[in-house]
Design a protein around this motif. Structure first.
Motif, PDB file in Angstrom:
ATOM      1  N   GLU A  72       0.826  -1.208   0.000  1.00 33.44           N
ATOM      2  CA  GLU A  72       0.000   0.000   0.000  1.00 33.44           C
ATOM      3  C   GLU A  72       0.861   1.260   0.000  1.00 33.44           C
ATOM      4  O   GLU A  72       0.477   2.288  -0.545  1.00 33.44           O
ATOM      5  N   ALA A  74       5.013   2.841  -0.318  1.00 34.58           N
ATOM      6  CA  ALA A  74       6.444   2.699  -0.587  1.00 34.58           C
ATOM      7  C   ALA A  74       7.207   3.632   0.335  1.00 34.58           C
ATOM      8  O   ALA A  74       6.923   4.831   0.389  1.00 34.58           O
ATOM      9  N   ALA A  92       6.672   4.428  -8.198  1.00 31.61           N
ATOM     10  CA  ALA A  92       5.836   4.001  -7.074  1.00 31.61           C
ATOM     11  C   ALA A  92       4.386   4.437  -7.269  1.00 31.61           C
ATOM     12  O   ALA A  92       3.452   3.666  -7.002  1.00 31.61           O
ATOM     13  N   LEU A  97       1.066   3.151  -5.229  1.00 29.99           N
ATOM     14  CA  LEU A  97       1.564   3.186  -3.858  1.00 29.99           C
ATOM     15  C   LEU A  97       1.646   4.612  -3.335  1.00 29.99           C
ATOM     16  O   LEU A  97       2.152   5.512  -4.015  1.00 29.99           O
TER      17      LEU A  97
END
Length: 333
Positions: A72, A74, A92, A97
């Motif tokens: 969920e 980074a 990301a 994320l």
């Protein structure tokens, strides 16, 4: 339970990784680092812990594919330069994320790095994720915390923050970054090329000014060596009397030609006393001091982990510490 993917396992990244491993309510689904010597290494082996089943991958994409659980958030612990961070944030964000990063220039980039700030904000909004830069300094002690103290003031005339550290207790890369153990010529050369400095002081000045709604005329920064008054052997190498043992850096913000923000950062090997002091001059005047100072490595890693929950509660876009939920310590219990 928050599923986390970490990018970067250098010296700071490894400490963040250990905190993530030890925190209830967090599951590490993957780790990525470009260093080929780390590829395939189980993350438990960094800390003499049992195998976790999570190994270091060469890329974010590989780290995502190596796990059955979708991450969920980074956590990016790689670079200090926001320009170098943009591609990592893009990757990301495209993976869906949210992002928490220790990049110092990301703390408040709108004034000094407007192009990168706009790009990151746009990328994150396009992909429906939030991005936050944080740390103890910048990100908390010399910007966010003094801004919070002004909440109980009727008026504020100026803000003065001092952070004085004995760098003997910090990581070797930190001691090297502040110039401890260099000759005078080496210090001046690194000062000139910008490789010797505490990164993020101007961004801290900008964050405070934004919080206070102070339109700055100028945001200045000075940097000078701290010279050893005697031979010092408490750091990573011996320092002769008269040689640089660290750095004193001052960031100043001016309104109408008057200095309203002053941030003094002094870090040197062998410093006699470590402390953090915040003075808000106004009604009321507030002075608070942390004896011994906050350990920069411990506090940076802790706030990075604690900000994970905060960033997942934000609307999409590039955020600062001023507009995310308070990143208090949390666990599953």
């Amino acid at each position: 339970m928050k599923n986390i993917l970490q990018i970067g396992v250098g010296a700071l990244g490894q400490q963040v990784l250990r905190y993530l491993l030890e925190r209830d309510g967090i599951r590490i689904t993957g780790v990525a680092d470009l260093n080929p010597e780390l590829t395939g290494r189980d993350i438990g082996s960094f800390f003499d812990k049992p195998h976790t089943g999570v190994t270091v991958s060469r890329s974010l994409e590989d780290a995502i594919h190596a796990s059955d659980s979708k991450p969920e958030v980074a956590v990016i612990t790689t670079v200090s330069s926001i320009e170098k961070l943009v591609p990592q944030i893009r990757e990301a964000a495209e993976a869906g994320l949210h992002i928490v990063s220790t990049c110092e220039e990301l703390i408040f980039p709108w004034n000094r790095h407007p192009g990168a700030a706009e790009k990151i904000d746009s990328i994150c909004k396009e992909h429906g994720v939030a991005c936050l830069g944080t740390g103890v300094n910048p990100g908390f002690l010399m910007d966010y915390l003094p801004s919070v103290f002004t909440s109980v003031c009727q008026n504020v005339d100026s803000i003065y923050v001092e952070r004085v550290q004995d760098a003997s207790e910090r990581r070797v890369p930190f001691q090297q970054k502040i110039g401890a153990g260099l000759t005078h010529d080496q210090f001046e050369a690194k000062k000139e090329d910008g490789s010797l400095r505490h990164v993020g002081l101007p961004e801290s000045v900008d964050l405070i000014a934004h919080a206070m709604n102070w339109p700055l005329d100028d945001n200045r920064e000075t940097l000078e060596p701290v010279l050893a008054e005697k031979e010092i052997s408490s750091g990573y190498k011996k320092i002769k009397k008269g040689e640089p043992s660290g750095v004193e850096q001052v960031g100043s913000g001016f309104v109408g030609g008057r200095e309203v923000i002053r941030l003094r950062f002094r870090a040197a090997v062998g410093e006699e006393r470590s402390y953090d002091r915040i003075t808000v001059s106004g009604t009321p005047t507030i002075t608070t001091e942390i004896e011994g100072g906050l350990n920069g490595d411990t506090a940076t890693c802790a706030i990075t982990v604690n900000a994970i929950r905060s960033v997942t509660k934000c609307s999409p876009g590039l955020k600062t510490m001023l507009n995310v939920p308070v990143p208090a310590f949390y666990s599953r219990v």
